[in-house]
Design a protein around this motif. Structure first.
Motif, PDB file in Angstrom:
ATOM      1  N   GLY A  81       0.972  -1.254   0.006  1.00 27.84           N
ATOM      2  CA  GLY A  81      -0.043   0.049  -0.178  1.00 27.84           C
ATOM      3  C   GLY A  81       0.893   1.120  -0.209  1.00 27.84           C
ATOM      4  O   GLY A  81       2.212   1.200  -0.106  1.00 27.84           O
ATOM      5  N   PRO A  82       0.164   2.363   0.195  1.00 22.79           N
ATOM      6  CA  PRO A  82       1.382   3.546   0.181  1.00 22.79           C
ATOM      7  C   PRO A  82       1.948   3.765   1.248  1.00 22.79           C
ATOM      8  O   PRO A  82       3.170   4.303   1.028  1.00 22.79           O
ATOM      9  CB  PRO A  82       0.155   4.789   0.247  1.00 22.79           C
ATOM     10  CG  PRO A  82      -1.212   4.253   0.491  1.00 22.79           C
ATOM     11  CD  PRO A  82      -1.042   2.828   0.448  1.00 22.79           C
ATOM     12  N   ARG A  83       1.928   3.200   2.518  1.00 22.32           N
ATOM     13  CA  ARG A  83       2.785   3.199   3.553  1.00 22.32           C
ATOM     14  C   ARG A  83       3.188   1.751   4.220  1.00 22.32           C
ATOM     15  O   ARG A  83       3.978   1.720   4.987  1.00 22.32           O
ATOM     16  CB  ARG A  83       2.183   4.084   4.575  1.00 22.32           C
ATOM     17  CG  ARG A  83       1.840   5.175   4.088  1.00 22.32           C
ATOM     18  CD  ARG A  83       1.317   6.258   5.349  1.00 22.32           C
ATOM     19  NE  ARG A  83       2.263   6.748   6.157  1.00 22.32           N
ATOM     20  CZ  ARG A  83       2.060   7.219   7.118  1.00 22.32           C
ATOM     21  NH1 ARG A  83       0.822   7.483   7.530  1.00 22.32           N
ATOM     22  NH2 ARG A  83       3.117   7.584   7.873  1.00 22.32           N
ATOM     23  N   ASP A  84       2.815   0.568   3.557  1.00 22.24           N
ATOM     24  CA  ASP A  84       2.993  -0.541   4.124  1.00 22.24           C
ATOM     25  C   ASP A  84       3.777  -1.476   2.886  1.00 22.24           C
ATOM     26  O   ASP A  84       3.631  -1.377   1.705  1.00 22.24           O
ATOM     27  CB  ASP A  84       1.564  -1.304   4.594  1.00 22.24           C
ATOM     28  CG  ASP A  84       0.906  -0.702   5.265  1.00 22.24           C
ATOM     29  OD1 ASP A  84       1.485  -0.173   6.069  1.00 22.24           O
ATOM     30  OD2 ASP A  84      -0.295  -0.965   5.218  1.00 22.24           O
ATOM     31  N   ARG A  85       4.652  -2.394   3.427  1.00 24.01           N
ATOM     32  CA  ARG A  85       5.599  -3.173   2.558  1.00 24.01           C
ATOM     33  C   ARG A  85       5.881  -4.256   3.113  1.00 24.01           C
ATOM     34  O   ARG A  85       6.084  -4.363   4.391  1.00 24.01           O
ATOM     35  CB  ARG A  85       6.499  -2.221   1.854  1.00 24.01           C
ATOM     36  CG  ARG A  85       7.693  -1.651   2.954  1.00 24.01           C
ATOM     37  CD  ARG A  85       8.707  -0.808   2.033  1.00 24.01           C
ATOM     38  NE  ARG A  85       8.338   0.071   1.443  1.00 24.01           N
ATOM     39  CZ  ARG A  85       8.301   0.400   0.061  1.00 24.01           C
ATOM     40  NH1 ARG A  85       8.850  -0.418  -0.646  1.00 24.01           N
ATOM     41  NH2 ARG A  85       7.804   1.377  -0.529  1.00 24.01           N
ATOM     42  N   GLY A  93      23.366 -16.254   6.493  1.00 22.63           N
ATOM     43  CA  GLY A  93      22.750 -17.136   5.440  1.00 22.63           C
ATOM     44  C   GLY A  93      21.216 -17.449   5.741  1.00 22.63           C
ATOM     45  O   GLY A  93      20.664 -18.295   5.089  1.00 22.63           O
ATOM     46  N   GLU A  94      20.670 -16.533   6.585  1.00 25.04           N
ATOM     47  CA  GLU A  94      19.415 -16.805   6.777  1.00 25.04           C
ATOM     48  C   GLU A  94      18.311 -15.662   6.283  1.00 25.04           C
ATOM     49  O   GLU A  94      18.911 -14.426   6.305  1.00 25.04           O
ATOM     50  CB  GLU A  94      19.180 -16.667   8.455  1.00 25.04           C
ATOM     51  CG  GLU A  94      17.751 -17.234   8.949  1.00 25.04           C
ATOM     52  CD  GLU A  94      17.717 -17.235  10.409  1.00 25.04           C
ATOM     53  OE1 GLU A  94      17.987 -16.244  11.145  1.00 25.04           O
ATOM     54  OE2 GLU A  94      17.571 -18.450  10.989  1.00 25.04           O
ATOM     55  N   GLN A  95      17.382 -16.035   5.516  1.00 27.15           N
ATOM     56  CA  GLN A  95      16.514 -14.972   5.029  1.00 27.15           C
ATOM     57  C   GLN A  95      15.230 -14.743   6.018  1.00 27.15           C
ATOM     58  O   GLN A  95      14.560 -15.723   6.459  1.00 27.15           O
ATOM     59  CB  GLN A  95      16.202 -15.133   3.747  1.00 27.15           C
ATOM     60  CG  GLN A  95      17.246 -15.087   2.899  1.00 27.15           C
ATOM     61  CD  GLN A  95      16.994 -15.117   1.375  1.00 27.15           C
ATOM     62  OE1 GLN A  95      15.726 -15.931   1.148  1.00 27.15           O
ATOM     63  NE2 GLN A  95      17.677 -14.868   0.495  1.00 27.15           N
ATOM     64  N   ILE A  96      14.845 -13.430   6.205  1.00 27.29           N
ATOM     65  CA  ILE A  96      13.809 -13.139   7.119  1.00 27.29           C
ATOM     66  C   ILE A  96      12.541 -12.348   6.352  1.00 27.29           C
ATOM     67  O   ILE A  96      13.164 -11.078   5.751  1.00 27.29           O
ATOM     68  CB  ILE A  96      14.081 -12.285   8.434  1.00 27.29           C
ATOM     69  CG1 ILE A  96      15.125 -13.433   9.226  1.00 27.29           C
ATOM     70  CG2 ILE A  96      12.820 -12.265   9.414  1.00 27.29           C
ATOM     71  CD1 ILE A  96      15.987 -12.682  10.227  1.00 27.29           C
ATOM     72  N   LEU A  97      11.307 -12.625   6.306  1.00 27.19           N
ATOM     73  CA  LEU A  97      10.415 -11.775   5.666  1.00 27.19           C
ATOM     74  C   LEU A  97       9.763 -10.777   6.891  1.00 27.19           C
ATOM     75  O   LEU A  97       9.176 -11.358   7.717  1.00 27.19           O
ATOM     76  CB  LEU A  97       9.139 -12.641   5.134  1.00 27.19           C
ATOM     77  CG  LEU A  97       8.240 -11.968   4.526  1.00 27.19           C
ATOM     78  CD1 LEU A  97       8.977 -11.191   3.196  1.00 27.19           C
ATOM     79  CD2 LEU A  97       7.043 -12.726   3.987  1.00 27.19           C
ATOM     80  N   LEU A  98      10.021  -9.537   6.351  1.00 23.20           N
ATOM     81  CA  LEU A  98       9.592  -8.373   7.586  1.00 23.20           C
ATOM     82  C   LEU A  98       8.344  -7.695   7.071  1.00 23.20           C
ATOM     83  O   LEU A  98       8.460  -7.354   5.662  1.00 23.20           O
ATOM     84  CB  LEU A  98      10.765  -7.329   7.645  1.00 23.20           C
ATOM     85  CG  LEU A  98      11.948  -7.849   8.382  1.00 23.20           C
ATOM     86  CD1 LEU A  98      12.947  -6.659   8.381  1.00 23.20           C
ATOM     87  CD2 LEU A  98      11.920  -8.469   9.618  1.00 23.20           C
ATOM     88  N   GLY A  99       7.433  -7.108   7.813  1.00 22.80           N
ATOM     89  CA  GLY A  99       6.386  -6.587   7.573  1.00 22.80           C
ATOM     90  C   GLY A  99       6.744  -5.161   7.927  1.00 22.80           C
ATOM     91  O   GLY A  99       6.701  -5.145   9.259  1.00 22.80           O
ATOM     92  N   LEU A 100       6.610  -4.121   7.323  1.00 20.82           N
ATOM     93  CA  LEU A 100       6.889  -2.575   7.556  1.00 20.82           C
ATOM     94  C   LEU A 100       5.608  -1.867   7.361  1.00 20.82           C
ATOM     95  O   LEU A 100       5.038  -1.802   6.450  1.00 20.82           O
ATOM     96  CB  LEU A 100       8.092  -2.238   6.664  1.00 20.82           C
ATOM     97  CG  LEU A 100       9.415  -2.855   6.719  1.00 20.82           C
ATOM     98  CD1 LEU A 100      10.293  -2.204   5.698  1.00 20.82           C
ATOM     99  CD2 LEU A 100       9.819  -2.927   8.288  1.00 20.82           C
TER     100      LEU A 100
END
Length: 143
Positions: A81-85, A93-100
């Motif tokens: 959205g306009p402010r969420d990503r 070696g680790e990948q993390i999915l973040l909600g901003l």
């Protein structure tokens, strides 16, 4: 009656303050407008010079600090959205999915296996050559 006596005491202090203000203003009245303008211009040039000196120093310090040792890398981002990503971050070696969001950062998922992007390969020499040809043609057309 008390008002008159307070007013009488206040007048001498007021008169002294007015005299000192006149004495302070006298040297400014003697100086020329050209001198004031030159002083203002010198001060402005000095401030601008200090700004450029500080910018140069910041660049020099940034070159000294090693950049290759970054442990955290942003792999991909997706705007929701306009402010969420969503941001996929690699830490070691680790990948993390973040909600901003504007007021919050939350880890949504830790990847069991790192995500590899085949499209993330650097551009080939063919692409660079084609781009230069197109840019060269555009510049010739404008002349």
């Amino acid at each position: 009656m008390p008002r008159v006596s307070l007013l009488g005491l206040a007048l001498p202090f007021w008169a002294v303050a007015a005299e000192s203000a006149e004495k302070a203003a006298t040297p400014l009245a003697d100086s020329t407008t050209g001198g004031q303008l030159a002083q203002l211009l010198f001060g402005l040039l000095l401030v601008i010079g200090v700004i450029f000196l500080l910018a140069w120093l910041v660049r020099r310090v940034q070159q000294i600090v090693p950049r290759g040792g970054q442990v955290i890398k942003i792999v991909a981002t997706q705007a929701l959205g306009p402010r969420d990503r969503l941001v996929l971050v690699q830490v070691g070696g680790e990948q993390i999915l973040l909600g901003l969001t504007p007021g919050n950062i939350r880890a949504l998922h830790v990847m069991a296996e790192p995500v590899h992007f085949p499209d993330a390969e650097p551009a080939s020499a063919e692409f660079a050559q084609r781009l230069m040809e197109l840019l060269g043609k555009d510049q010739k057309d404008k002349s």
